[in-house]
Design a protein around this motif. Structure first.
Motif, PDB file in Angstrom:
ATOM      1  N   ASN A   1       0.824  -1.198   0.000  1.00  0.00           N
ATOM      2  CA  ASN A   1       0.000   0.000   0.000  1.00  0.00           C
ATOM      3  C   ASN A   1       0.867   1.260   0.000  1.00  0.00           C
ATOM      4  O   ASN A   1       0.629   2.199  -0.752  1.00  0.00           O
ATOM      5  CB  ASN A   1      -0.928   0.009   1.215  1.00  0.00           C
ATOM      6  N   SER A   2       1.928   1.259   0.820  1.00  0.00           N
ATOM      7  CA  SER A   2       2.807   2.426   0.887  1.00  0.00           C
ATOM      8  C   SER A   2       3.802   2.462  -0.260  1.00  0.00           C
ATOM      9  O   SER A   2       4.301   3.525  -0.637  1.00  0.00           O
ATOM     10  CB  SER A   2       3.578   2.426   2.210  1.00  0.00           C
ATOM     11  N   GLY A   3       4.119   1.297  -0.800  1.00  0.00           N
ATOM     12  CA  GLY A   3       5.125   1.219  -1.856  1.00  0.00           C
ATOM     13  C   GLY A   3       6.538   1.333  -1.334  1.00  0.00           C
ATOM     14  O   GLY A   3       7.489   1.428  -2.115  1.00  0.00           O
ATOM     15  N   GLU A   4       6.698   1.326  -0.016  1.00  0.00           N
ATOM     16  CA  GLU A   4       8.026   1.487   0.582  1.00  0.00           C
ATOM     17  C   GLU A   4       8.375   0.316   1.496  1.00  0.00           C
ATOM     18  O   GLU A   4       9.188   0.469   2.417  1.00  0.00           O
ATOM     19  CB  GLU A   4       8.089   2.797   1.369  1.00  0.00           C
ATOM     20  N   THR A   5       7.781  -0.833   1.271  1.00  0.00           N
ATOM     21  CA  THR A   5       8.061  -2.001   2.101  1.00  0.00           C
ATOM     22  C   THR A   5       9.515  -2.444   1.920  1.00  0.00           C
ATOM     23  O   THR A   5       9.911  -2.851   0.819  1.00  0.00           O
ATOM     24  CB  THR A   5       7.117  -3.163   1.725  1.00  0.00           C
TER      25      THR A   5
ATOM     26  N   GLN B   1      -7.059   6.855  -3.869  1.00  0.00           N
ATOM     27  CA  GLN B   1      -6.901   7.316  -2.496  1.00  0.00           C
ATOM     28  C   GLN B   1      -8.234   7.155  -1.765  1.00  0.00           C
ATOM     29  O   GLN B   1      -9.250   7.688  -2.188  1.00  0.00           O
ATOM     30  CB  GLN B   1      -6.449   8.773  -2.469  1.00  0.00           C
ATOM     31  N   ALA B   2      -8.218   6.411  -0.683  1.00  0.00           N
ATOM     32  CA  ALA B   2      -9.445   6.164   0.079  1.00  0.00           C
ATOM     33  C   ALA B   2      -9.111   6.065   1.555  1.00  0.00           C
ATOM     34  O   ALA B   2      -7.998   5.683   1.933  1.00  0.00           O
ATOM     35  CB  ALA B   2     -10.115   4.871  -0.407  1.00  0.00           C
ATOM     36  N   ASP B   3     -10.075   6.404   2.395  1.00  0.00           N
ATOM     37  CA  ASP B   3      -9.873   6.341   3.845  1.00  0.00           C
ATOM     38  C   ASP B   3      -9.839   4.890   4.311  1.00  0.00           C
ATOM     39  O   ASP B   3     -10.631   4.063   3.848  1.00  0.00           O
ATOM     40  CB  ASP B   3     -11.007   7.065   4.575  1.00  0.00           C
ATOM     41  N   GLU B   4      -8.916   4.599   5.238  1.00  0.00           N
ATOM     42  CA  GLU B   4      -8.947   3.302   5.880  1.00  0.00           C
ATOM     43  C   GLU B   4     -10.141   3.259   6.835  1.00  0.00           C
ATOM     44  O   GLU B   4     -10.507   4.269   7.446  1.00  0.00           O
ATOM     45  CB  GLU B   4      -7.649   3.051   6.664  1.00  0.00           C
ATOM     46  N   ALA B   5     -10.744   2.098   6.961  1.00  0.00           N
ATOM     47  CA  ALA B   5     -11.926   1.983   7.824  1.00  0.00           C
ATOM     48  C   ALA B   5     -11.561   2.142   9.297  1.00  0.00           C
ATOM     49  O   ALA B   5     -12.404   2.518  10.108  1.00  0.00           O
ATOM     50  CB  ALA B   5     -12.619   0.639   7.586  1.00  0.00           C
ATOM     51  N   CYS B   6     -10.306   1.854   9.641  1.00  0.00           N
ATOM     52  CA  CYS B   6      -9.838   2.042  11.013  1.00  0.00           C
ATOM     53  C   CYS B   6      -9.148   3.397  11.103  1.00  0.00           C
ATOM     54  O   CYS B   6      -7.929   3.505  10.922  1.00  0.00           O
ATOM     55  CB  CYS B   6      -8.885   0.918  11.418  1.00  0.00           C
ATOM     56  N   GLY B   7      -9.928   4.428  11.370  1.00  0.00           N
ATOM     57  CA  GLY B   7      -9.383   5.784  11.400  1.00  0.00           C
ATOM     58  C   GLY B   7      -8.428   6.026  12.548  1.00  0.00           C
ATOM     59  O   GLY B   7      -7.529   6.850  12.451  1.00  0.00           O
TER      60      GLY B   7
ATOM     61  N   THR C   1      -6.102   3.989  13.846  1.00  0.00           N
ATOM     62  CA  THR C   1      -4.742   3.480  13.649  1.00  0.00           C
ATOM     63  C   THR C   1      -4.314   3.465  12.194  1.00  0.00           C
ATOM     64  O   THR C   1      -3.142   3.247  11.907  1.00  0.00           O
ATOM     65  CB  THR C   1      -4.627   2.043  14.178  1.00  0.00           C
ATOM     66  N   ARG C   2      -5.261   3.680  11.302  1.00  0.00           N
ATOM     67  CA  ARG C   2      -5.026   3.540   9.863  1.00  0.00           C
ATOM     68  C   ARG C   2      -4.492   2.152   9.516  1.00  0.00           C
ATOM     69  O   ARG C   2      -3.705   1.969   8.572  1.00  0.00           O
ATOM     70  CB  ARG C   2      -4.072   4.626   9.337  1.00  0.00           C
ATOM     71  N   ALA C   3      -4.928   1.152  10.300  1.00  0.00           N
ATOM     72  CA  ALA C   3      -4.570  -0.232   9.993  1.00  0.00           C
ATOM     73  C   ALA C   3      -5.124  -0.592   8.619  1.00  0.00           C
ATOM     74  O   ALA C   3      -6.204  -0.118   8.227  1.00  0.00           O
ATOM     75  CB  ALA C   3      -5.140  -1.166  11.057  1.00  0.00           C
ATOM     76  N   PRO C   4      -4.404  -1.407   7.849  1.00  0.00           N
ATOM     77  CA  PRO C   4      -4.874  -1.775   6.507  1.00  0.00           C
ATOM     78  C   PRO C   4      -6.253  -2.427   6.559  1.00  0.00           C
ATOM     79  O   PRO C   4      -6.412  -3.508   7.136  1.00  0.00           O
ATOM     80  CB  PRO C   4      -3.813  -2.768   6.023  1.00  0.00           C
TER      81      PRO C   4
END
Length: 325
Positions: A105-109, A149-155, A157-160
């Motif tokens: 998701n981040s592209g920086e793994t 670009q979309a909001d994570e459902a866990c606002g 922690t922004r967990a995937p």
């Protein structure tokens, strides 16, 4: 903030649904980056001579495993390679005819760096799924499928959550597009799923009908007393009625006899009691379809017919014994 569990659940589904809606809108627009990337990925995989290697870390890794499994089971050779293990020898699993799909998701793994470098060194096509096109993964990719670009459902922690749902759906879309392009059939699917309930349901009726079963049949013009004896002897609660050429034209069930018992049904002939044109299946009908007919019509047995002639009988107990139910 409403902490009611049902309200939270509904909110999560809404947020993730919004993410899927954004992705659908992008795919509906042929000029969008996602649509162009998806089509390029489809064409590249379609023309590949090797396998699809799917990789990702953490939550993206779980989605990557699922995509590899879905591709492999629908006719596209694929496997998952763990990015951390790839750095310790598993890069040898990636051949020069293969294609790599990397998910982050981040592209920086960090764990993906060696796979990215390996693809560049050996000219192996790299398809990236990420929400950041300008990331290390996005810039290195030969084909980029950027997630909207979309909001994570866990606002909190922004967990995937939303991002993994979108990635999962995008992978399914790719697998189904490839499946349909190659004309992958249910018979092909069964070849990859011989075990378990799914495998059983994809078998054909001919494969789950016991060999040597005596099919209860009587000819047109038979008296109901003889028909009742045939029902009892058969043990399936019914008897088929055939015409002079052996074609199945009717059925009499034990229920027909019970409902008409006070009207002297045993003194009549099957011609007056039978249900004409009974439901039947062919030997090549899928077991799942036969089960659907039994459930929809609330009956327990179906005659198996070939060239209009009864060649077998399948009972709901056969479904149970072979694992279809």
């Amino acid at each position: 903030m409403d902490d009611n569990p049902l309200s939270v659940a509904a909110d999560v589904i809404r947020i993730e649904g919004d993410g899927l809606a954004l992705m659908r809108a992008a795919l509906d627009d042929p000029s969008s980056d996602l649509a162009r990337g998806f089509f390029a990925a489809f064409e590249t995989i379609k023309e590949a001579h090797g396998r699809v290697i799917v990789s990702g870390m953490g939550k993206s890794g779980h989605i990557a495993r699922k995509l590899a499994a879905t591709l492999a089971s629908t006719g596209t050779p694929a496997m998952f390679v763990h990015p951390a293990e790839a750095s310790h020898g598993d890069l040898g699993m990636v051949g020069d005819q293969d294609i790599v799909i990397a998910m982050s998701n981040s592209g920086e793994t960090p764990e993906l760096r060696d796979i990215i470098a390996y693809c560049g060194r050996y000219d192996i096509p790299l398809i990236a799924v990420t929400s950041r096109p300008d990331s290390s993964l996005g810039r290195a990719a030969d084909i980029l499928m950027p997630l909207p670009q979309a909001d994570e459902a866990c606002g909190e922690t922004r967990a995937p959550t939303t991002s993994t749902t979108m990635t999962l759906a995008l992978g399914d879309a790719l697998a189904v597009a490839l499946l349909r392009d190659k004309g992958f059939s249910r018979e092909d699917f069964h070849a990859y799923h011989p075990g378990g309930k799914l495998g059983a349901s994809l078998q054909k009726v001919r494969h789950i009908t016991p060999e040597g079963r005596v099919v209860p049949l009587v000819p047109l013009g038979t008296g109901m007393r003889r028909a009742a004896e045939a029902i009892n002897k058969g043990g399936f609660g019914c008897v088929g009625v055939t015409d002079g050429e052996g074609r199945l034209i009717g059925i009499v069930t034990d229920g027909d006899i019970r409902r008409r018992f006070d009207n002297g049904v045993l003194d009549q002939f099957v011609d007056k009691v039978m249900t004409k044109n009974p439901r039947s299946v062919s030997p090549d009908t899928l077991a799942a379809e036969a089960l659907g007919i039994l459930a929809k019509t609330k009956i327990t047995a179906l005659f198996v017919v070939e060239d209009e002639k009864p060649v077998g009988l399948i009972h709901v107990h056969d479904m149970l014994s072979t694992g279809v139910m």
